[in-house]
Scaffold this motif. Structure first.
Motif, PDB file in Angstrom:
ATOM      1  N   LYS A   1     -12.852 104.493 125.744  1.00  0.00           N
ATOM      2  CA  LYS A   1     -12.486 104.442 124.023  1.00  0.00           C
ATOM      3  C   LYS A   1     -12.267 106.165 123.555  1.00  0.00           C
ATOM      4  CE  LYS A   1     -13.586 101.661 120.377  1.00  0.00           C
ATOM      5  NZ  LYS A   1     -13.031 100.497 120.154  1.00  0.00           N
ATOM      6  N   PHE A   2     -13.285 106.835 124.438  1.00  0.00           N
ATOM      7  CA  PHE A   2     -13.240 108.227 123.885  1.00  0.00           C
ATOM      8  C   PHE A   2     -12.094 108.827 124.422  1.00  0.00           C
ATOM      9  CE2 PHE A   2     -18.102 107.903 124.283  1.00  0.00           C
ATOM     10  CZ  PHE A   2     -18.332 107.858 123.008  1.00  0.00           C
ATOM     11  N   ALA A   3     -11.609 108.514 125.784  1.00  0.00           N
ATOM     12  CA  ALA A   3     -10.506 109.052 126.439  1.00  0.00           C
ATOM     13  C   ALA A   3      -9.158 108.510 125.552  1.00  0.00           C
ATOM     14  CB  ALA A   3     -10.084 108.586 127.695  1.00  0.00           C
ATOM     15  N   MET A   4      -9.066 107.389 125.062  1.00  0.00           N
ATOM     16  CA  MET A   4      -7.924 107.130 124.134  1.00  0.00           C
ATOM     17  C   MET A   4      -7.636 107.930 123.042  1.00  0.00           C
ATOM     18  SD  MET A   4      -8.600 102.900 124.422  1.00  0.00           S
ATOM     19  CE  MET A   4      -7.852 102.275 123.065  1.00  0.00           C
ATOM     20  N   LYS A   5      -8.730 108.453 122.369  1.00  0.00           N
ATOM     21  CA  LYS A   5      -8.471 109.398 121.388  1.00  0.00           C
ATOM     22  C   LYS A   5      -7.372 110.618 121.863  1.00  0.00           C
ATOM     23  CE  LYS A   5     -11.243 107.595 118.401  1.00  0.00           C
ATOM     24  NZ  LYS A   5     -10.402 106.438 117.477  1.00  0.00           N
ATOM     25  N   GLY A   6      -7.737 110.852 123.102  1.00  0.00           N
ATOM     26  CA  GLY A   6      -6.845 112.013 123.597  1.00  0.00           C
ATOM     27  C   GLY A   6      -5.653 111.662 123.812  1.00  0.00           C
TER      28      GLY A   6
ATOM     29  N   SER B   1       0.575 110.480 122.992  1.00  0.00           N
ATOM     30  CA  SER B   1       1.667 109.361 122.862  1.00  0.00           C
ATOM     31  C   SER B   1       2.065 108.847 121.531  1.00  0.00           C
ATOM     32  CB  SER B   1       1.541 108.378 123.776  1.00  0.00           C
ATOM     33  OG  SER B   1       0.288 107.618 123.284  1.00  0.00           O
ATOM     34  N   GLY B   2       1.138 109.209 120.603  1.00  0.00           N
ATOM     35  CA  GLY B   2       1.213 108.831 119.234  1.00  0.00           C
ATOM     36  C   GLY B   2       0.715 107.449 118.905  1.00  0.00           C
ATOM     37  N   ASN B   3       0.005 106.781 119.941  1.00  0.00           N
ATOM     38  CA  ASN B   3      -0.709 105.630 119.665  1.00  0.00           C
ATOM     39  C   ASN B   3      -1.858 105.461 120.630  1.00  0.00           C
ATOM     40  OD1 ASN B   3       0.414 104.144 121.781  1.00  0.00           O
ATOM     41  ND2 ASN B   3       0.653 102.312 120.668  1.00  0.00           N
ATOM     42  N   GLU B   4      -2.974 104.882 120.316  1.00  0.00           N
ATOM     43  CA  GLU B   4      -4.099 104.466 121.486  1.00  0.00           C
ATOM     44  C   GLU B   4      -3.580 103.450 122.482  1.00  0.00           C
ATOM     45  OE1 GLU B   4      -8.118 104.156 119.812  1.00  0.00           O
ATOM     46  OE2 GLU B   4      -7.365 105.847 118.461  1.00  0.00           O
ATOM     47  N   HIS B   5      -3.305 103.627 123.604  1.00  0.00           N
ATOM     48  CA  HIS B   5      -3.440 102.464 124.449  1.00  0.00           C
ATOM     49  C   HIS B   5      -3.983 102.803 125.833  1.00  0.00           C
ATOM     50  CE1 HIS B   5      -0.306 104.743 126.578  1.00  0.00           C
ATOM     51  NE2 HIS B   5       0.352 105.023 125.296  1.00  0.00           N
ATOM     52  N   ALA B   6      -4.665 101.876 126.475  1.00  0.00           N
ATOM     53  CA  ALA B   6      -5.870 102.407 127.616  1.00  0.00           C
ATOM     54  C   ALA B   6      -5.046 102.040 129.002  1.00  0.00           C
ATOM     55  CB  ALA B   6      -6.910 101.492 127.383  1.00  0.00           C
ATOM     56  N   ASP B   7      -3.895 101.538 129.097  1.00  0.00           N
ATOM     57  CA  ASP B   7      -3.317 101.139 130.360  1.00  0.00           C
ATOM     58  C   ASP B   7      -3.138 102.130 131.374  1.00  0.00           C
ATOM     59  OD1 ASP B   7      -1.180 101.886 128.759  1.00  0.00           O
ATOM     60  OD2 ASP B   7       0.257 100.511 129.689  1.00  0.00           O
ATOM     61  N   ASN B   8      -3.092 103.503 131.034  1.00  0.00           N
ATOM     62  CA  ASN B   8      -3.576 104.447 131.881  1.00  0.00           C
ATOM     63  C   ASN B   8      -4.802 104.997 132.150  1.00  0.00           C
ATOM     64  OD1 ASN B   8      -0.155 105.435 131.083  1.00  0.00           O
ATOM     65  ND2 ASN B   8      -0.598 105.744 133.304  1.00  0.00           N
ATOM     66  N   ILE B   9      -5.646 105.020 130.825  1.00  0.00           N
ATOM     67  CA  ILE B   9      -6.919 105.297 131.313  1.00  0.00           C
ATOM     68  C   ILE B   9      -7.859 104.357 132.014  1.00  0.00           C
ATOM     69  CG2 ILE B   9      -8.770 105.781 129.834  1.00  0.00           C
ATOM     70  CD1 ILE B   9      -6.823 106.862 127.528  1.00  0.00           C
ATOM     71  N   ALA B  10      -7.640 103.204 131.630  1.00  0.00           N
ATOM     72  CA  ALA B  10      -8.569 102.248 132.261  1.00  0.00           C
ATOM     73  C   ALA B  10      -8.331 102.397 133.900  1.00  0.00           C
ATOM     74  CB  ALA B  10      -8.514 100.784 131.778  1.00  0.00           C
TER      75      ALA B  10
ATOM     76  N   SER C   1      -5.926 113.836 132.125  1.00  0.00           N
ATOM     77  CA  SER C   1      -6.928 115.041 131.277  1.00  0.00           C
ATOM     78  C   SER C   1      -7.742 114.232 130.507  1.00  0.00           C
ATOM     79  CB  SER C   1      -5.896 116.019 130.564  1.00  0.00           C
ATOM     80  OG  SER C   1      -4.944 116.343 131.351  1.00  0.00           O
ATOM     81  N   ALA C   2      -7.529 113.278 129.944  1.00  0.00           N
ATOM     82  CA  ALA C   2      -8.394 112.524 128.691  1.00  0.00           C
ATOM     83  C   ALA C   2      -9.512 111.925 129.472  1.00  0.00           C
ATOM     84  CB  ALA C   2      -7.649 111.729 127.805  1.00  0.00           C
ATOM     85  N   SER C   3      -9.264 111.022 130.541  1.00  0.00           N
ATOM     86  CA  SER C   3     -10.229 110.518 131.170  1.00  0.00           C
ATOM     87  C   SER C   3     -11.294 111.116 132.136  1.00  0.00           C
ATOM     88  CB  SER C   3      -9.641 109.213 131.892  1.00  0.00           C
ATOM     89  OG  SER C   3      -8.555 109.547 132.602  1.00  0.00           O
TER      90      SER C   3
ATOM     91  N   PRO D   1      -1.576 123.474 125.293  1.00  0.00           N
ATOM     92  CA  PRO D   1      -2.582 124.307 124.332  1.00  0.00           C
ATOM     93  C   PRO D   1      -3.827 124.344 124.827  1.00  0.00           C
ATOM     94  CG  PRO D   1      -1.546 121.982 123.680  1.00  0.00           C
ATOM     95  CD  PRO D   1      -0.995 122.105 124.737  1.00  0.00           C
ATOM     96  N   TYR D   2      -4.268 125.606 124.494  1.00  0.00           N
ATOM     97  CA  TYR D   2      -5.963 125.799 124.739  1.00  0.00           C
ATOM     98  C   TYR D   2      -6.582 125.470 123.667  1.00  0.00           C
ATOM     99  CZ  TYR D   2      -5.577 128.438 129.088  1.00  0.00           C
ATOM    100  OH  TYR D   2      -5.100 128.960 130.223  1.00  0.00           O
ATOM    101  N   ALA D   3      -6.088 125.292 122.467  1.00  0.00           N
ATOM    102  CA  ALA D   3      -6.608 124.476 121.128  1.00  0.00           C
ATOM    103  C   ALA D   3      -7.268 123.379 120.985  1.00  0.00           C
ATOM    104  CB  ALA D   3      -5.767 125.074 119.973  1.00  0.00           C
ATOM    105  N   THR D   4      -8.488 123.272 121.121  1.00  0.00           N
ATOM    106  CA  THR D   4      -9.517 122.225 121.449  1.00  0.00           C
ATOM    107  C   THR D   4      -8.519 121.020 120.691  1.00  0.00           C
ATOM    108  OG1 THR D   4     -11.360 123.267 121.654  1.00  0.00           O
ATOM    109  CG2 THR D   4     -11.540 120.855 121.580  1.00  0.00           C
ATOM    110  N   SER D   5      -8.438 121.246 119.558  1.00  0.00           N
ATOM    111  CA  SER D   5      -7.610 119.821 118.575  1.00  0.00           C
ATOM    112  C   SER D   5      -6.446 119.714 119.047  1.00  0.00           C
ATOM    113  CB  SER D   5      -7.963 120.264 117.263  1.00  0.00           C
ATOM    114  OG  SER D   5      -7.145 121.494 116.892  1.00  0.00           O
ATOM    115  N   LYS D   6      -5.691 120.672 119.693  1.00  0.00           N
ATOM    116  CA  LYS D   6      -4.472 120.228 120.151  1.00  0.00           C
ATOM    117  C   LYS D   6      -4.166 119.992 121.621  1.00  0.00           C
ATOM    118  CE  LYS D   6      -1.931 123.025 116.661  1.00  0.00           C
ATOM    119  NZ  LYS D   6      -2.121 124.241 116.229  1.00  0.00           N
ATOM    120  N   ASN D   7      -5.259 119.782 122.329  1.00  0.00           N
ATOM    121  CA  ASN D   7      -5.286 119.351 123.839  1.00  0.00           C
ATOM    122  C   ASN D   7      -5.660 118.183 123.943  1.00  0.00           C
ATOM    123  OD1 ASN D   7      -6.456 119.357 126.527  1.00  0.00           O
ATOM    124  ND2 ASN D   7      -5.461 121.303 126.901  1.00  0.00           N
ATOM    125  N   VAL D   8      -5.282 117.251 124.898  1.00  0.00           N
ATOM    126  CA  VAL D   8      -5.729 115.999 125.143  1.00  0.00           C
ATOM    127  C   VAL D   8      -7.063 115.750 125.519  1.00  0.00           C
ATOM    128  CG1 VAL D   8      -4.978 114.154 126.639  1.00  0.00           C
ATOM    129  CG2 VAL D   8      -3.095 115.268 125.561  1.00  0.00           C
ATOM    130  N   ALA D   9      -7.406 116.894 126.797  1.00  0.00           N
ATOM    131  CA  ALA D   9      -8.476 116.750 126.970  1.00  0.00           C
ATOM    132  C   ALA D   9      -9.719 117.190 125.915  1.00  0.00           C
ATOM    133  CB  ALA D   9      -8.765 117.619 128.272  1.00  0.00           C
TER     134      ALA D   9
END
Ligand code: HSE
Length: 306
Positions: A122-127, A132-141, A99-101, A54-62
């Protein structure tokens, strides 16, 4: 700096025994992004190549990760984002996380680095939560810090950087089927037997020790997952065959990459990684499932500016 181009690498979460806490970063598989400062405020995704997202900002992870950052930073400008995706969504090697990180790393550079790596995580976890439906950081970190990371705690967010043994290589096989992280989480039990817990935390401890001492044998023995793998391997065709062949061909250990379907195998040196790649190629070549195989050194730098 008005524009930045970055490489945002794929990552392997869980690393067998460390569900939701351990991860490591790959070197030669990843997405590219170009981020431009604009006079118009806000976040706009102007190009997505590779996959239909999706291009819509609020629907795209990034988009969501970038919004989390600018809502905090309140910069006097906005940003346009071009995403060149190479990591297939639902592959198990951290597509949404890249994409998020990537986007928060890039914006932070353009703003002259007001945030440290933990804040960016922390910001990337929001994306990531959008995907995935929950905030986890094991890929982002591991993407943001590079190398191996351990998420010590989410509240407050605390990331530990672990050392990477020099000769460590990963072989990744990615069967071209989609496993949604949300579905792979839904099949997990809410409680685990104490006996499994004991085995699992002993393995996490010994894996961390093995990384600190470059003890490849111990590292291999620690790559055992008695909690998650028994449930999730049913989502991955021929998982046991791949694992058996990998071990027979000299792998240190093998496990599900993130929530799958990718499978990761660690080995001591690039020759061993290649031999394993050839062996598991034979396993999947006999099936009617398309697949990719990647061989990668562990990337100790994380996201790179191109
Ligand atoms: N730790 C996560 C999981 C990684 O296994 O569900 C997938 O994003």
């Amino acid at each position: 700096m008005e524009t930045i181009k970055i490489f945002s690498p794929a990552t392997v979460a869980n690393v067998a025994c460390g569900f939701d806490v351990l991860g490591f970063c790959l070197d030669n598989v990843g997405d590219e992004m170009i981020i431009k400062k604009t006079t118009e405020k806000g976040i706009k995704i102007t190009k997505i190549e590779g996959y239909d997202l999706p291009y819509a900002t609020s629907k795209n992870v990034a988009g969501v990760a970038a919004l989390a950052l600018i809502e905090h930073a309140k910069p006097n400008c906005g940003f346009e984002i071009e995403i060149y995706k190479n990591i297939k969504p639902g592959s198990g090697i951290g597509s949404s996380s890249a994409s998020a990180s990537g986007v928060v790393f890039g914006i932070n550079e353009l703003l002259e680095k007001p945030y440290n790596k933990t804040q960016l995580t922390k910001f990337a976890m929001k994306g990531e939560a959008l995907a995935s439906g929950n905030e986890h950081a094991d890929n982002i970190a591991p993407g943001i810090f590079g190398g191996f990371t351990l998420v010590k705690s989410l509240e407050p967010l605390e990331i530990l950087e672990l050392p990477t043994p020099k000769n460590l290589y990963a072989t990744i096989i990615h069967p071209q089927i989609e496993v949604k992280t949300s579905e792979a989480r839904a099949i997990l039990p809410n409680e685990i037997p104490l006996k499994s817990g004991i085995t699992q935390w002993a393995n996490v401890g010994s894996l961390v020790h093995a990384l600190h001492t470059s003890n490849y044998e111990l590292l291999g023995k620690s790559l055992t997952d008695v909690v998650i793998e028994p449930y999730r391997k049913q989502l991955i065709p021929y998982f046991d065959d791949v694992k058996k062949e990998a071990i027979a061909n000299g792998a240190l250990g093998c496990g599900i990459s993130g929530s799958g379907p990718s499978i990761f195998i660690l080995s001591n040196g690039s020759n061993a990684a290649q031999k394993i790649a050839n062996a598991i190629d034979l396993v999947y070549s006999k099936t009617n499932i398309n697949f990719n195989i990647h061989i990668s050194k562990i990337n100790t730098q994380g996201i790179k500016i191109l």
